[in-house]
Enzyme design. Structure first.
Site, mmCIF file in Angstrom:
data_model
loop_
_atom_site.group_PDB
_atom_site.id
_atom_site.type_symbol
_atom_site.label_atom_id
_atom_site.label_comp_id
_atom_site.label_asym_id
_atom_site.label_seq_id
_atom_site.Cartn_x
_atom_site.Cartn_y
_atom_site.Cartn_z
ATOM 1 N N ASP A 196 -10.256 -35.068 -51.227
ATOM 2 C CA ASP A 196 -10.728 -33.696 -51.361
ATOM 3 C C ASP A 196 -12.223 -33.781 -51.621
ATOM 4 O O ASP A 196 -12.572 -34.515 -52.890
ATOM 5 C CB ASP A 196 -10.117 -32.748 -52.051
ATOM 6 C CG ASP A 196 -10.538 -31.215 -52.201
ATOM 7 O OD1 ASP A 196 -12.082 -31.099 -51.931
ATOM 8 O OD2 ASP A 196 -9.969 -30.311 -52.356
ATOM 9 N N TYR B 66 -22.580 -19.765 -45.260
ATOM 10 C CA TYR B 66 -22.530 -20.884 -44.239
ATOM 11 C C TYR B 66 -23.824 -21.469 -43.852
ATOM 12 O O TYR B 66 -24.331 -22.587 -44.041
ATOM 13 C CB TYR B 66 -21.718 -20.840 -43.083
ATOM 14 C CG TYR B 66 -21.464 -21.663 -42.103
ATOM 15 C CD1 TYR B 66 -20.509 -22.993 -42.516
ATOM 16 C CD2 TYR B 66 -22.288 -21.869 -41.181
ATOM 17 C CE1 TYR B 66 -20.584 -23.989 -41.538
ATOM 18 C CE2 TYR B 66 -22.149 -22.814 -40.211
ATOM 19 C CZ TYR B 66 -21.199 -24.332 -40.327
ATOM 20 O OH TYR B 66 -21.151 -25.058 -39.619
HETATM 21 P P1 NAP Z 1 -13.134 -29.057 -38.163
HETATM 22 O O1 NAP Z 1 -12.268 -29.605 -36.912
HETATM 23 O O2 NAP Z 1 -12.521 -27.898 -38.739
HETATM 24 O O3 NAP Z 1 -13.573 -30.317 -39.102
HETATM 25 C C1 NAP Z 1 -13.619 -29.979 -40.570
HETATM 26 C C2 NAP Z 1 -13.043 -31.206 -41.301
HETATM 27 O O4 NAP Z 1 -13.544 -31.162 -42.731
HETATM 28 C C3 NAP Z 1 -11.624 -31.115 -41.294
HETATM 29 O O5 NAP Z 1 -11.115 -32.477 -40.736
HETATM 30 C C4 NAP Z 1 -11.184 -31.034 -42.722
HETATM 31 O O6 NAP Z 1 -9.945 -31.529 -43.066
HETATM 32 C C5 NAP Z 1 -12.292 -31.468 -43.486
HETATM 33 N N1 NAP Z 1 -12.416 -30.721 -44.800
HETATM 34 C C6 NAP Z 1 -12.667 -29.361 -45.018
HETATM 35 N N2 NAP Z 1 -12.504 -29.169 -46.371
HETATM 36 C C7 NAP Z 1 -12.562 -30.548 -47.073
HETATM 37 C C8 NAP Z 1 -12.347 -30.671 -48.308
HETATM 38 N N3 NAP Z 1 -12.525 -29.825 -49.651
HETATM 39 N N4 NAP Z 1 -12.451 -32.150 -48.543
HETATM 40 C C9 NAP Z 1 -12.378 -32.981 -47.471
HETATM 41 N N5 NAP Z 1 -12.150 -32.674 -46.226
HETATM 42 C C10 NAP Z 1 -12.521 -31.264 -46.140
HETATM 43 O O7 NAP Z 1 -14.485 -28.505 -37.456
HETATM 44 P P2 NAP Z 1 -15.727 -29.253 -36.940
HETATM 45 O O8 NAP Z 1 -16.424 -28.308 -36.343
HETATM 46 O O9 NAP Z 1 -15.065 -30.788 -36.418
HETATM 47 O O10 NAP Z 1 -16.535 -29.391 -38.251
HETATM 48 C C11 NAP Z 1 -17.237 -30.763 -38.511
HETATM 49 C C12 NAP Z 1 -18.506 -30.522 -39.519
HETATM 50 O O11 NAP Z 1 -19.471 -29.822 -37.959
HETATM 51 C C13 NAP Z 1 -18.773 -29.254 -40.135
HETATM 52 O O12 NAP Z 1 -19.633 -29.888 -41.224
HETATM 53 C C14 NAP Z 1 -19.363 -28.243 -39.556
HETATM 54 O O13 NAP Z 1 -20.046 -27.478 -40.423
HETATM 55 C C15 NAP Z 1 -20.146 -28.753 -38.664
HETATM 56 N N6 NAP Z 1 -20.228 -27.889 -37.393
HETATM 57 C C16 NAP Z 1 -19.581 -27.407 -36.638
HETATM 58 C C17 NAP Z 1 -19.956 -26.634 -35.457
HETATM 59 C C18 NAP Z 1 -18.870 -26.286 -34.607
HETATM 60 O O14 NAP Z 1 -19.214 -25.409 -33.596
HETATM 61 N N7 NAP Z 1 -17.500 -26.664 -34.408
HETATM 62 C C19 NAP Z 1 -21.073 -26.423 -35.233
HETATM 63 C C20 NAP Z 1 -22.314 -26.830 -35.879
HETATM 64 C C21 NAP Z 1 -21.728 -27.778 -37.242
HETATM 65 P P3 NAP Z 1 -8.965 -30.925 -43.921
HETATM 66 O O15 NAP Z 1 -8.418 -29.446 -43.552
HETATM 67 O O16 NAP Z 1 -7.534 -31.940 -43.580
HETATM 68 O O17 NAP Z 1 -9.439 -31.417 -45.214
#
Ligand code: NAP
Length: 251
Positions: free
Chosen positions: A62, A152
């Site tokens: 985490d 956010y």
């Molecule tokens: P995602 O699949 O939900 O990925 C987020 C990851 O963060 C998950 O694997 C989750 O794993 C991990 N996570 C969350 N809380 C955590 C914690 N306390 N400790 C360790 N790991 C943690 O979504 P994603 O879109 O790929 O997001 C990745 C990044 O891209 C994020 O920073 C997000 O803000 C950014 N982003 C996404 C978008 C979009 O549209 N998807 C757009 C702009 C930016 P666990 O739940 O297993 O911990």
């Protein structure tokens, strides 16, 4: 398809079990990395991704806890103690109107999106080699106003600021620090943040209709820029944040 750019290199990708983190970890592995540590809270998701490539090493951690940072440091040390690339990708999104925003909801997003990367960077810095790279995943939300997503957006604005300051602070150690700022990408993040499946589809449609490219993005379209920023070919780029959003910020 890929050149072997990261041969003999060791990489950490936080949040590597899903979405953009999964695509990023696989991209480093396919480009020859010797070991890619993928972290997250859910062991099963990490194990599933790790089964896709022998270079992937799942570590349940985490990012908001000292024990999580200890686990990542221990995993890097077990691999020989040299880290080449650190990708801060773990993040959460919560869609919460201002009048429902309690201190806990504010803290939760800041702890994962901002405090986690700060503390983990501090712990891993002694292991990050000269010439190494840090890449942070920001968002176009840092520069957009969004009803319900103020915290956010503020957390990602803080990430943008960290990128610029760390590029200056770590320049003398020859460590480059860059970021990517994606627009809407198809990943589990909205659903994990409490947005219903129907609302997620609406969200995607509205974005696609308004972005000049006419669609939302794919995780691999983000990960390809994360690896590119860590390549030697990018060695004069630091403190930069690359936007990939189908042109959304223009309109
Ligand atoms: P995602 O699949 O939900 O990925 C987020 C990851 O963060 C998950 O694997 C989750 O794993 C991990 N996570 C969350 N809380 C955590 C914690 N306390 N400790 C360790 N790991 C943690 O979504 P994603 O879109 O790929 O997001 C990745 C990044 O891209 C994020 O920073 C997000 O803000 C950014 N982003 C996404 C978008 C979009 O549209 N998807 C757009 C702009 C930016 P666990 O739940 O297993 O911990």
């Amino acid at each position: 398809m890929f050149g072997k750019t990261f041969v003999d290199q060791y990489v950490v990708v936080t949040g590597g079990g899903t979405g953009i983190g999964r695509a990023t970890a696989l991209a480093f592995a396919e480009q020859g990395a010797a070991g890619v540590i993928i972290t997250g809270r859910r062991g099963a998701a990490l194990e599933e991704v790790a089964a896709e490539h022998e270079a992937l090493i799942p570590v349940v951690a985490d990012v908001t806890t000292p024990e999580g940072a200890d686990a990542v440091v221990a995993a890097v040390s077990e691999l020989g103690g040299q880290l080449d690339v650190l990708v801060h990708n773990a993040g959460i999104f919560r869609n919460t109107p201002l009048d429902d925003l309690g201190a806990d909801a504010v803290r939760e997003q800041l702890e994962v999106n901002v405090i986690g990367p700060v503390l983990l960077t501090g712990r891993l810095l002694p292991l990050l080699r000269e010439g190494g790279n840090i890449v942070l995943v920001s968002s176009i939300s840092a520069r957009l106003a969004g009803a319900g997503s103020s915290v956010y957006s503020a957390s990602k604005a803080a990430v943008d600021s960290l990128i610029r300051s760390w590029a200056v602070e770590l320049g003398p150690k020859r460590i480059r620090v860059n970021g990517v700022a994606p627009g809407q990408v198809e990943t589990p993040i909205l659903g994990s943040g409490g947005v219903s499946p129907e609302a997620v589809q609406d969200w995607y449609s509205v974005y696609a209709a308004s972005a000049p490219a006419g669609r939302i993005g794919k995780a691999a379209e983000v990960s390809s820029w994360i690896t590119r920023l860590a390549e030697p070919a990018s060695s004069w780029i630091t403190g930069e944040i690359i936007t990939m959003d189908g042109g959304k910020l223009l309109v």
